[in-house]
Each structure stands twice: as C-alpha cells, then as structure tokens.
Motif scaffolding. Structure first.
Motif, PDB file in Angstrom:
ATOM      1  N   GLU A  82       0.837  -1.190   0.000  1.00 42.40           N
ATOM      2  CA  GLU A  82       0.000   0.000   0.000  1.00 42.40           C
ATOM      3  C   GLU A  82       0.877   1.246   0.000  1.00 42.40           C
ATOM      4  O   GLU A  82       1.866   1.319   0.721  1.00 42.40           O
TER       5      GLU A  82
ATOM      6  N   VAL B 132      -3.140   0.370  -3.826  1.00 41.14           N
ATOM      7  CA  VAL B 132      -3.076  -0.948  -3.187  1.00 41.14           C
ATOM      8  C   VAL B 132      -2.763  -2.008  -4.243  1.00 41.14           C
ATOM      9  O   VAL B 132      -3.357  -2.021  -5.324  1.00 41.14           O
TER      10      VAL B 132
ATOM     11  N   SER C  16       0.531   5.243   0.666  1.00 43.17           N
ATOM     12  CA  SER C  16      -0.293   6.350   1.143  1.00 43.17           C
ATOM     13  C   SER C  16       0.422   7.668   0.902  1.00 43.17           C
ATOM     14  O   SER C  16       1.617   7.707   0.622  1.00 43.17           O
TER      15      SER C  16
ATOM     16  N   LYS D 203      -5.472   5.530  -1.373  1.00 41.48           N
ATOM     17  CA  LYS D 203      -4.235   4.761  -1.343  1.00 41.48           C
ATOM     18  C   LYS D 203      -4.095   3.943  -2.618  1.00 41.48           C
ATOM     19  O   LYS D 203      -5.095   3.563  -3.242  1.00 41.48           O
TER      20      LYS D 203
END
Length: 206
Positions: A134, A175, A136, A173
């Motif tokens: 992930e 992913v 961010s 995000k």
C-alpha cells in the motif's frame, strides 16, 4: 526575460540514514527485527520498521510472515518539473502547462507477505506466497488554478486550459495484492544437470 525565474529551481539537500537489524531464534521460530532512520533536510525525520518471522513446521515445511514500512521522497523532477510557452511575444503573456510544487511530501509504502515453503525431497522445492503493498500520501498530477501573484504574466483569456501540478492524495491509497507460486526441480537427469522451474504470479491493484 518573459519567464523570469520560472524553471530555474536550484536544489541543495542532504539525506542521512542508518539501519539496524537483529536476528535471533527461539525453538522453531526465527525472528528478524530492524528499523531504518532517514533524515532528509527537505522533510521530517522518519523511523521505518521491518519485521520477519519464520516458523519451521517440520523438516520439510516452513511458514513465514513479514512486514515493513518505507519512506519514499519525491524526486527533484517530480517536485520541480516546470513547463510553459510564450503565448504572445508582444504582450509577454505566458501559457503555463505544468507548475512545480515545493510543498510535496514523501509517500509512505507499507508491505506485508505470508509465505509457505515445502521441500518434499532434496530435488523439489515449492514456495507459495501472498503479499500486499500500500502506498499512502500518494503523489499524482491534476489540473490546478494558477496564482496570478506568483505568475503575473499569466492571462486566462488566452490559455486553453489550466496547468497541471503534482499533489499528495491524503485520502486515496494505491493498493497491490498478489499471489506468487514457484516450483523448482533439480537433477531430473543428473548426467546433464537438467532442472525445471515453474513460476506463476497474479496481481491486482487499485
């Protein structure tokens, strides 16, 4: 003279980092614990941990888990990329296509993995793992309104579109989830050292 200092982005920065890692075992468990320290003069200092655990089920199979976090600073090109053209050499009006953004912050990457390894014999090795990654504070580009105080030669009446710039996405995000399988067989024909490998990977992102 029309562009002034636009596109002139001198950059001097320093980055210090240190990494420490420890390994220890307990019965059928093996542990790896680590942490990385990054101190970039353009951004705040960060501590990024890493952990891995291996559990030996028996002589032929083992289970592992790992997780880590990383700091990824934006490149100089991502932060300072600038693009503009002279729209009118008489009036000096400029059409801006891409603006720098010195307020960009680093992306944070978090990853984890669970894997299983099976060795039914000295000739065969099977490994299966699933993983997640992930990102961010994701950096992406979008159209933006222009600040006519910072860019006084901009004339919205002659510009065909708003310029673009890079931003941090504080909400969404990136992913990536995946599965990986590998099978390795060696010494199938010992006289010629013949071996066979099979690898399969499936990934889906959003």
């Amino acid at each position: 003279p029309y562009f002034g200092d636009f596109g002139n982005n001198p950059l001097v920065f320093q980055n210090y980092s240190a990494f420490i890692q420890g390994f220890f075992g307990y019965k059928r468990f093996n542990f790896i614990l680590g942490v990385r320290f990054d101190n970039n003069s353009e951004y705040e200092a960060t501590f990024n941990p890493r952990m891995a655990v291996l559990f030996k089920i028996n002589e032929k199979s083992s289970l592992r888990m790992s997780g880590a976090q990383a700091f990824r600073a934006p490149s100089a090109n991502t932060t300072y990329y600038s693009n503009a053209t002279l729209a009118n050499d008489t009036t000096g009006y400029i059409e801006y296509h891409f603006l720098p953004n010195t307020g960009l912050q680093p992306e944070i990457v978090s990853s984890s993995e669970i894997g299983y390894r099976y060795k039914p014999s000295s000739m065969v090795d099977i490994d299966i793992s699933v993983y997640n990654s992930e990102v961010s504070n994701l950096i992406y580009s979008k159209f933006t309104e222009i600040d006519t105080i910072l860019y006084p030669n901009y004339d919205p009446g002659i510009s065909t579109d708003f310029p673009r710039t890079n931003f941090n996405n504080k909400v969404t995000k990136s992913v990536l989830n995946g599965l990986q399988v590998s099978v390795n067989m060696k010494d199938i024909i010992r006289s010629v050292n013949l071996g066979v490998s099979f690898n399969y990977q499936f990934a889906i992102g959003s």
